[in-house]
Design an enzyme around this catalytic site. Structure first.
Site, PDB file in Angstrom:
ATOM      1  N   ASP A 126       0.869  -1.175   0.000  1.00  0.00           N
ATOM      2  CA  ASP A 126       0.000   0.000   0.000  1.00  0.00           C
ATOM      3  C   ASP A 126       0.912   1.234   0.000  1.00  0.00           C
ATOM      4  O   ASP A 126       2.142   1.138   0.115  1.00  0.00           O
ATOM      5  CB  ASP A 126      -0.976  -0.018   1.185  1.00  0.00           C
ATOM      6  CG  ASP A 126      -2.231   0.814   0.880  1.00  0.00           C
ATOM      7  OD1 ASP A 126      -2.161   1.703   0.001  1.00  0.00           O
ATOM      8  OD2 ASP A 126      -3.275   0.601   1.519  1.00  0.00           O
ATOM      9  N   TYR A 127       0.293   2.382  -0.108  1.00  0.00           N
ATOM     10  CA  TYR A 127       0.985   3.662  -0.279  1.00  0.00           C
ATOM     11  C   TYR A 127       1.998   3.890   0.850  1.00  0.00           C
ATOM     12  O   TYR A 127       1.599   4.080   2.001  1.00  0.00           O
ATOM     13  CB  TYR A 127      -0.083   4.750  -0.253  1.00  0.00           C
ATOM     14  CG  TYR A 127       0.283   6.089  -0.814  1.00  0.00           C
ATOM     15  CD1 TYR A 127      -0.197   6.504  -2.049  1.00  0.00           C
ATOM     16  CD2 TYR A 127       1.083   6.974  -0.099  1.00  0.00           C
ATOM     17  CE1 TYR A 127       0.106   7.742  -2.560  1.00  0.00           C
ATOM     18  CE2 TYR A 127       1.395   8.214  -0.601  1.00  0.00           C
ATOM     19  CZ  TYR A 127       0.896   8.597  -1.834  1.00  0.00           C
ATOM     20  OH  TYR A 127       1.200   9.839  -2.333  1.00  0.00           O
TER      21      TYR A 127
END
Ligand code: NOJ
Length: 733
Positions: free
Chosen positions: A283-284
């Site tokens: 994820d980011y």
């Protein structure tokens, strides 16, 4: 992977491999390419960087993106939108030594240009064919504008409406969530990734992201493996079995190890046990965040831990880019591990057809034809109608008739294009969203509008004006609820109640004596006990997207007879959360009559509205429940029931089958959904619905995550809501 392909175009046209035109297998092609890649070029394939903005996290490192792409130091970009920009970046990638194209990913969660209902709303339709159709259109519009990867579907199960991201999922149930996950993956990917009307799906967030402690966004997740396997894991597994090309690791830790560096989740369960052949993206920024988890000493340690655990591509943070080379030279990460990750990414680029034609998704004529097309808008309308849940309809105040000539419309949400789009609609054409206000005017009605309450403070405004609007109209429609940015990522709440003054406004309006219909606009289950008591009718309209206003009108006037059911329990009090229909008996089963049972001393354990609940303008009767022997070795039995439309209107019913395993070697829920069928019936018509009983309906995972089906007694329950069921017993020998 043994398919034979002719790589004439890429060999001659792009000069990727230094061999003459010949027929090679896809595997050979990737192997040849890998052999030519330097360590830096391999590491580059593992890097995904964001173009514009910090949509969902901190700004990434300030790297010269364009330059890095040209040097082959980036394998994928996110947040680049529009054919022009995507084309520009792809051209840069083709200036790199090996001319390896980029993959372009984006969060397309409920529509790209045309906006569909939020995923939780779509789930309320219980219409798997329609869910697959809207996913197909999401992909089609995305691909038409240059993208080849969307970060969805989110398949996280959640029992906690405080967690704002429930808007992005399919609700609380693993069986139904799995069917929705399959439908969405099929819709997004079709049968062939190289088809330019499809894109890659990304299953997220692996794993357990929907169970953050206390509903707090990004919080720790801790659960037993038995709990995970039975309730949270099935949706991910179903999506992988449906062929999902990629998976995103979750921000949270899982069993005390951050998901992004969780060898059990990524290497062992996903890749080895389930045989997942695609790649995993973080994820980011979540690789770098391993340091904040205090699981890694520093970014270098984070890079080693993530890659060794099976995390292939790093989103936004640059731990791989900065440290992998050193780590390989020091022997802390094996080059073979790097090669495996690169291979997985290159294989997807190949399946997307990017080596053959890196610009295949950049066709302006196709884009002009597809984006916002009438066909896609029509799908948005049909989906929106099917997503609206009728919660109350006292004295059958709905549907409205043609006698209604004037409407008091109260509440700024009814006029707000921005809010009707819902969260996660960055690329939506908001100017084309039909609000309820627009739709009522288009119907030629007299609309007496009043704000009713302030959208920021939620305090009532000019009550006299509001009441006057009601008094001079045939009917009162009140839009209440949340604003679009109050659900979704980073929108966890401690209180999911509709603000007090919005609720009191409904009571004040009721005093005018006019029929009051409330439209609850929300991205999650919300609590509104005062409205529930006072309003004549209540519709949960969520956030419905481009055709919101038209869909709501069609339901209000009965052009569409509502059929949706709640995919998530609506609590009556925030203190009941987590609340879900499939709770366990406990040693002291919940009883409304007895004390010293699983309950509260200050409030009921009953929800406001249970899972699977939703009304129609007609009613359905259930009779002749029966269990018959199965007709094949893998079908243990067949449960059948007769359903009759007892009212005056054509309607659709979502027939639900629940199963209870009476006694098992681990504790099991009091009921679990194991079948759904959506049927349409004319007034007076009856249909017999049959559910096959397979191992999936009877089995469970034990504490070591082994799937078991144990002989003994089962109770089959059938009906139109989880709290209104008929039952019959069955013995598995
Ligand atoms: C963070 C979110 O958790 C994830 O779902 C999303 O896909 C990424 N950011 C990229 O925007």
């Amino acid at each position: 992977m043994k398919r034979i392909i002719t790589l004439l175009f890429c060999l001659c046209g792009f000069g990727i491999i230094n061999v003459a035109s010949q027929t090679v297998t896809e595997e050979d092609f990737i192997s040849n390419l890998l052999k030519q890649m330097t360590l830096d070029e391999k590491i580059g394939q593992l890097a995904q960087y964001t173009y514009r903005g910090n949509f969902t996290g901190p700004d990434g490192a300030n790297i010269p993106k364009e330059e890095y792409v040209k040097q082959g130091k980036i394998g994928s970009m996110l947040n680049v939108t529009g054919i022009k920009e995507i084309h520009r970046f792809q051209e840069l990638a083709l200036q790199s030594r090996l001319r390896i194209p980029l993959i372009f990913g984006l969060d397309v969660i409920h529509g790209y240009r045309t906006c569909f209902p939020i995923p939780l709303a779509e789930a309320a339709s219980f219409d798997l064919a329609m869910i697959e159709e809207t996913a197909r259109y999401n992909a089609m519009e995305s691909a038409a504008d240059g993208l080849n990867w969307i970060f969805g579907p989110m398949v996280d199960i959640s029992w906690d409406a405080r967690w704002g991201r429930v808007m992005e999922g399919a609700g609380e149930d693993p069986y139904y969530g799995s069917r929705v996950a399959e439908a969405r993956v099929k819709g997004i990917q079709g049968n062939n990734l190289a088809d330019t009307a499809t894109v890659m799906a990304c299953i997220k967030h692996f794993a357990g992201y929907g169970a953050p402690t206390a509903g707090k966004e990004y919080n720790s997740v801790d659960m037993s493996l038995g709990q995970f396997a039975n309730f949270y894991m099935p949706t991910y597994h179903a999506a992988i079995k449906a062929g999902a090309a990629t998976v995103m690791s979750a921000f949270n830790d899982f069993n005390n190890i951050p998901s992004t560096a969780n060898d059990f989740l990524l290497n062992r369960l996903l890749k080895q046990q389930w045989g997942f052949k695609g790649f995993v993206v973080s994820d980011y920024n979540s690789v770098e965040e391993l340091v904040n988890h205090r699981y890694a000493y520093d970014k270098k340690d984070a890079a080693a831990k993530a890659l060794n655990a099976g995390l292939d591509m790093e989103m936004v943070s640059t731990c791989y880019l900065t440290y992998l080379k050193e780590l390989i030279q020091e022997g802390k990460v094996k080059e073979k591990t790097l090669d495996n990750a690169v291979r997985r990414i290159l294989e997807k680029k190949q399946e997307l057809g990017l080596f053959e034609d890196p610009f295949r998704y950049c066709n302006p004529a196709r884009s002009a034809k597809i984006l916002n097309s009438p066909e896609i808008r029509n799908a948005s309308l049909r989906m929106a109608e099917r997503s609206i849940v009728l919660l109350e309809n006292k004295q059958s105040v709905l549907p409205l008739t043609s006698q209604v000539k004037s409407v008091a419309l109260i509440g700024g949400l009814s006029k707000s294009q921005n809010d009707m789009a819902g969260a996660w609609a960055a690329t939506t054409d908001r100017s084309k969203i039909i609000t309820l206000y627009d739709a009522l005017l288009q119907k030629g009605l007299e609309v007496n509008y009043a704000d009713g309450y302030d959208l920021k403070s939620n305090r009532m405004t000019d009550l006299q004006k509001t009441l006057q609007a009601a008094r001079t109209s045939d009917i009162v429609l009140v839009a209440v609820g949340e604003r679009a940015n109050q659900s979704g990522e980073k929108a966890a709440k401690v209180d999911i109640s509709i603000p007090e003054e919005q609720q009191r406004l409904v009571s004040e309006l009721k005093k005018t004596g006019k029929p009051v219909v409330v439209l609850v606009m929300c991205g999650r289950p919300v609590i509104f006990n005062e409205i529930k008591e006072k309003a004549d009718a209540v519709l949960c309209t969520w956030w419905l997207g481009s055709e919101a206003g038209n869909a709501i009108c069609n339901v209000l006037w009965g052009t569409y007879n509502p059929s949706a059911k709640l995919p998530m329990t609506f609590p009556a009090h925030v203190g009941q959360i987590p609340i879900y229909y499939q709770y366990k008996s406990t040693g002291r089963p919940t009883s409304l009559k007895q004390t010293y049972t699983a309950s509260y001393i200050d409030y009921s354990t009953e929800p406001a509205y249970p899972f699977g609940y939703g009304l129609s303008y007609t009613t359905f009767g259930y009779s002749d429940l029966n269990v018959l022997p199965g007709k094949s070795p893998d079908i243990h039995a067949e449960v059948s029931v007769k359903v009759t439309n007892q009212g005056q209107r054509t309607g659709e019913e979502i027939v639900q089958l629940y199963v209870q395993d009476k006694v098992a070697s681990v504790t099991r829920p009091i009921k679990e959904l194991k079948g759904i069928q959506k049927i349409q019936m004319e007034p007076g018509e009856s249909k017999t619905v049959t559910f096959p009983i397979t191992n999936e309906a009877l089995g469970f995972y034990d504490n070591e995550m082994n799937y078991k089906v144990e002989p003994g007694e089962f109770i089959f329950m059938v009906g139109g809501s989880s709290n209104n069921l008929q039952q019959i017993t069955f013995t598995l020998k």
